[in-house]
Scaffold this active site. Sequence first.
Site, short mmCIF file in Angstrom:
data_model
loop_
_atom_site.label_atom_id
_atom_site.label_comp_id
_atom_site.label_asym_id
_atom_site.label_seq_id
_atom_site.Cartn_x
_atom_site.Cartn_y
_atom_site.Cartn_z
N ASP A 189 -50.28 -0.65 -65.52
CA ASP A 189 -51.06 -1.89 -65.33
C ASP A 189 -51.58 -2.40 -66.68
O ASP A 189 -51.46 -3.59 -67.00
CB ASP A 189 -52.20 -1.69 -64.32
CG ASP A 189 -53.00 -0.41 -64.52
OD1 ASP A 189 -52.66 0.39 -65.42
OD2 ASP A 189 -53.98 -0.20 -63.76
N ASP A 218 -38.16 -2.16 -64.78
CA ASP A 218 -37.69 -3.42 -64.19
C ASP A 218 -38.78 -4.48 -64.33
O ASP A 218 -38.52 -5.61 -64.76
CB ASP A 218 -37.36 -3.18 -62.71
CG ASP A 218 -36.86 -4.45 -62.04
OD1 ASP A 218 -36.00 -5.13 -62.63
OD2 ASP A 218 -37.33 -4.76 -60.93
N ASP A 255 -39.06 -8.11 -67.10
CA ASP A 255 -39.18 -9.54 -66.79
C ASP A 255 -40.38 -10.16 -67.50
O ASP A 255 -40.35 -11.34 -67.89
CB ASP A 255 -39.25 -9.78 -65.27
CG ASP A 255 -37.86 -9.94 -64.64
OD1 ASP A 255 -36.89 -9.37 -65.19
OD2 ASP A 255 -37.73 -10.64 -63.61
#
Length: 351
Positions: A223, A247, A251
């Site tokens: 986080d 993953d 992005d």
Amino acid sequence: MSEKENTIRLASIPGDGIGTEVIRSALEYLSPKAASFDVNIDVEELDWGADKWLREGVGIPKGKLERLQKEKHAIFFGAVGDPRIPDMAHGREILLGLRKRLDLYANVRPIQILKPELSPLKNAQNIDMVIIRENTEGIYVGEGTHESEGTINERACDISVNTYMGVERIIRYAFELAKKRRGHVTLVDKNNAMRFGGSLWQRTFKEVAGDFANVETAHLYADVACMRLVDDPQRFDVIVTDNLFGDILSDIGASIMGSLGLAASANINPGKLSLFEPVHGSAPDIVGQGIANPLAAVMTGAMLFDELGYLELATSIRKDAMGAVRKGLVTPDLGGELKTEAVIEELVSHI
Ligand code: NAD
Ligand code: IPM
Ligand code: MN
């Protein structure tokens, strides 16, 4: 097949959606570009993807992978994903199947600023990192249970599998890479919530770090890592993390560069048949409009040539792509007005 030859035998798998647009377009530039370096690219296009899946119920045809392993130097992959197959059954078999069956354990995803103005970040200078994502384990193994479906007692479990061998080799890969870069590795995990896998990653990270005295280390929970990617991205050199966090982080990284249409990736098993694909998906929202950014696929081509040892060719491809970006000769995702084919024509004009 690591020996350098003058012909590169490629299997191209355009896949679905804009995957077909960017892979075919990128090859219209990459093939003549390679030829200008005396490298011949021999492409066999495979029709694996949603249409074949719906037509024949086949993802990876029987025996085909073994043939590719014997005959090809690399796989150039577009994307899978089709609204007609909402559960992505074909994508799991094809893309996750290739990653697993070829044991492509290192998913290498570089994040670099090509032009600071394209980034949504205020201070986007000097961002240069590589996300090393474990690519064969974690929550992607497809193990779990689904009980009492459709009842109030329904229970769905997806198991995240982490093996010592899998964790050790990806962490080692990250340290080896850091040694060639700025000498810093950040481990990203959630060992505060994920007890078992978390402790394996932590322990193994410390163990491998012991073999790399000149590489500095850091640890961030996933986080906080997301936050730091946005407010302090310059701190990162190499990030190593599991399949799912990798993953997600990649992005965010693509967005930092300015668009998913710029993010390249390599799925590597060192010295073995490996697979190269842009980070983005099939983008059903823009498919068929001719506006998909081909640069992620082009930069992916550069990663492919790098891995096969054609370093000058790779560097020259990056230079061409960078030139188009700097001049604003780009697709609408980067604020430009060009269509996919026009970007390719611009690149071809520099060969
Ligand atoms: P996506 O990456 O396809 O698209 C996200 C957004 O980015 C969309 O708005 C899209 O238009 C834009 N975008 C992506 N690539 C672009 C490009 N080259 N040029 C311009 N804009 C671009 O993600 P999604 O919409 O969540 O997923 C669509 C399908 O693709 C889903 O089925 C998903 O599972 C699949 N997918 C596949 C891969 C892969 O094959 N490697 C990767 C990600 C998603
Ligand atoms: C990617 C994609 C895939 C992943 C999907 C399509 C399964 O998002 O390559 O980043 O999650 O690995
Ligand atoms: Mn993804």
